[in-house]
Write an enzyme that holds these catalytic residues in place. Structure first.
Site, PDB file in Angstrom:
ATOM      1  CB  SER A 318      -0.974  -0.060   1.185  1.00 34.15           C
ATOM      2  OG  SER A 318      -1.977   0.905   1.078  1.00 34.15           O
ATOM      3  CG  ASP A 329       8.700   4.178 -11.131  1.00 40.27           C
ATOM      4  OD1 ASP A 329       9.390   3.143 -11.057  1.00 40.27           O
ATOM      5  OD2 ASP A 329       7.470   4.167 -11.348  1.00 40.27           O
ATOM      6  CE  LYS A 343      -5.199  -1.888   0.367  1.00 42.24           C
ATOM      7  NZ  LYS A 343      -5.172  -0.420   0.168  1.00 42.24           N
TER       8      LYS A 343
END
Length: 418
Positions: A318, A329, A343
């Site tokens: 999460s 990223d 999730k």
């Protein structure tokens, strides 16, 4: 005169008939909700229905006729509040979403309390495995009864006080494990590679201090700041900022952020902590039911620019995945460990009129590279399997993932952008 009175009386009766007809027609032209005075239980069920109808991420409601589910629930009879709660839970079940759930008043109070950093119980963070529905341990809370009993991430809770957890709702399982300090609960545990076993836990007050930080002196390297973040509660952002500033003042020139076993928590806390490490770039994209995409960005407020490695595993979920993906990223950090939980859904909490609550999946999220990780997780840059470790072995020479992070930080070419 007699005839005139008769005509007048007939005219009056005719006019009253017209008025009555208009009143009846007007009444039946009103919406059903306006025609019928709903009792408190019916109003509560309607309250839940309207919130889901307005906010749920899947406008098809998992292919269900959402209006018909409400009518079915109302027809079932709401004889008391307990029956109403059961009817609401039955109405939500066809959505097939374990994260959209009704929270009875005591459950809702406990959830709100835990996000503020307080809890009583056994200290297990749990989830339903998406594919099998098995009640699975994400992580025990450090120092809790579950942690002292050496329960581990990915253990399965097969029964609670002898009651099988098959088809048991997540909140029911959590409620069964809560209780007064000093009381006992018996868990039947399944663990890969061995027979099921029982654990007797004594409930206690759980201290939710989400950040543990210390300066590590590593041979042939400058000082490393090690930070373990256990969850994203209301204290997490301020404690993380304090930890980074303290380690920096102590001479840390490289950092390890340990998110292993962190089940998530408050989305905004995850975003704000990402901003402590990132000067620029997208942190997360959210996508609502209309497909409208929004982004949350860094604000140029990073506290540290030094090299960073993030440790992750199957218990990283999460908000932890939002943070890990944002750092990966954007090229701010390398990830080391194993595949994360997966999730990629965002819930909002809604207060209900009787003190109960409703958690609703209102959006999906994508990483800054527009990856949907739901049920997939994040693949680390460096995959390192690890044996099951005791609490005092974590982040030591016996921890291969931690050692891999140390080795990675020793590489002078480790890229850092921000």
């Amino acid at each position: 005169m007699h005839n005139w009175l008769s005509v007048t009386g007939w005219l009056k009766r005719w006019l009253w008939g017209i008025v009555l007809l208009l009143l009846i027609q007007g009444f039946w032209s009103l919406p059903v909700a306006a025609r019928v005075t709903l009792n408190e239980d019916q109003q509560l069920l309607n309250e839940v229905w309207r919130i889901v109808n307005r906010t749920y991420v899947d406008a098809s409601f998992n292919g269900q006729n959402w209006s018909s589910l409400r009518q079915k629930a109302l027809r079932g009879g709401l004889k008391d509040r307990k029956a109403t709660y059961s009817a609401i839970e039955s109405m939500l079940e066809p959505l097939g979403d374990p994260f959209t759930r009704f929270l009875r008043p005591e459950q809702y109070l406990s959830l709100r309390t835990s996000t503020r950093g307080e809890l009583t119980g056994v200290g297990l963070q749990i989830a339903l495995e998406p594919e099998t529905g098995a009640l699975t341990v994400i992580s025990p809370i450090e120092g809790s009864p579950a942690d002292r009993a050496e329960l581990r991430p990915l253990d399965k809770i097969l029964a609670i006080d002898g009651v099988p957890t098959t088809d048991m709702a997540l909140d029911e399982a959590a409620e069964r494990m809560r209780g007064t300090i000093g009381s006992q609960v018996r868990l039947t545990v399944g663990r890969e590679g061995q027979s099921s076993f029982e654990v007797l836990l004594v409930r206690d007050r759980i201290e939710l201090n989400p950040v543990h930080a210390e300066l590590r002196q590593v041979p042939d390297q400058s000082a490393i700041g090690y930070i373990r973040l256990s969850q994203f509660n209301g204290n997490a952002v301020s404690e993380m900022a304090q930890a980074v500033q303290t380690l920096k003042s102590q001479g840390a020139t490289r950092y390890i952020l340990d998110l292993r076993g962190n089940p998530g928590g408050l989305l905004q806390a995850g975003v704000e902590i990402a901003r402590l490490w990132l000067d620029q770039g997208a942190i997360v994209y959210t996508v609502n039911r209309e497909g409208v995409q929004d982004s949350l960005e860094a604000r140029g407020s990073a506290l540290a620019q030094e090299p960073l490695v993030v440790l992750v595993n199957g218990g990283t979920a999460s908000a932890s995945e939002i943070l890990a993906a944002a750092l990966q990223d954007n090229g701010r950090a390398k990830l080391v460990g194993t595949q994360t939980f997966g999730k990629g859904l965002i819930q909002s909490l809604f207060d209900l009129s009787d003190g109960s609550g409703l958690a609703v999946t209102v959006a999906k999220y994508q990483t800054p590279s527009h990856h949907d990780i739901n049920k997939l997780g994040i693949t680390p840059d460096v995959v390192v399997e690890a044996p099951s470790l005791k609490r005092d072995q974590i982040a030591t020479a016996q921890d291969p993932q931690y050692q891999a992070a140390i080795n990675l930080l020793s590489n002078a070419t480790l890229a850092v952008s921000g």
